[in-house]
Design an enzyme around this catalytic site. Sequence first.
Site, PDB file in Angstrom:
ATOM      1  CD  GLU A 169       9.341   1.262   3.377  1.00 39.55           C
ATOM      2  OE1 GLU A 169       8.331   1.306   4.102  1.00 39.55           O
ATOM      3  OE2 GLU A 169      10.200   0.374   3.495  1.00 39.55           O
TER       4      GLU A 169
ATOM      5  CB  CYS B  21       6.112  -8.747  -5.967  1.00 42.13           C
ATOM      6  SG  CYS B  21       4.972  -7.369  -5.743  1.00 42.13           S
TER       7      CYS B  21
END
Length: 301
Positions: A221, A236
């Site tokens: 985030e 990833c």
Amino acid sequence: MKKLLLLLLVILCSCESNKKEKSNSNPEPKQELNLKLDPYFVAIKNNDVKLDKPVFGDWLYSRNEKGQTFEQFIKTKHVVPTKDENIIYLQPIGEFNSLQKKQIELVRQYLQIFFQLETKVLKDVSNDIIPNNARRIGDVGQEQFLAGYILTDVLKKEKPEKGVALMAITEKDLYPKPEWNYVFGLASYRDKIAVSSMYRMQKEADFNLSLERLLKICSHEIGHMFGLHHCIDANCVMNGTNSMIETDRHTLRLCSNCQRKLNSGFNYDNVKRLKELEKYFKDNKLTNGVELMEKDLKSIQ
């Protein structure tokens, strides 16, 4: 009349002459983007793992995301730390037990290494700050908070000193809008704010697994806040996710392309960051992270 026509002709010739002078003047050379690829990113690219073909239920199965090249990232306006804004802040919201408090501190330590920026934890805020119209009962009877409310009505008002990013962490479940069941986290790129939930991280998990999940969600985030889009190049930490099963399949590591994007504005020492991450994973017995960092360190020797 003849004098008027003559005057118009003089003016016209003057304008044309001015245009020629402007066109003949040497324009300022356009600033070229520095797209030179550092050997570090070439070396660690060998450790990128290609994403498997998405299956039903996966994030990319129902979403046609186009990804983000390094060149696209550079040309897009995004947040970059400055001398006046260079601290990441965490804002706990709720009532946390001793293990959860320990995890929040470990998240702080991790983000400080991951982004190579000072990271601080603000004083806890009570759940009472969330009004009834931003709460609901979820599908299994759990209380949920509206993630968007936390962003716009709680975090957006806060302006911590030298803050470059502000993330709330709550022990309650989150939902982004009425038609969605839940969301792990939510971020606003423009406002440099985000929220992540610990609630689902702890399901059917020991301390280390729930910590690893929380590290993924929080770094993901905040990565968005620094301009990183969902990654479709490799396995990833910036991959989109639809479920905890999918989150567990994703790695803690930024792929080589996403590392290059992040480093372009931060200019930290890549090797120093790798070594500090390796030590963090060893200290906290996160074996997956240790293996990933050891591979990258071996590749650059």
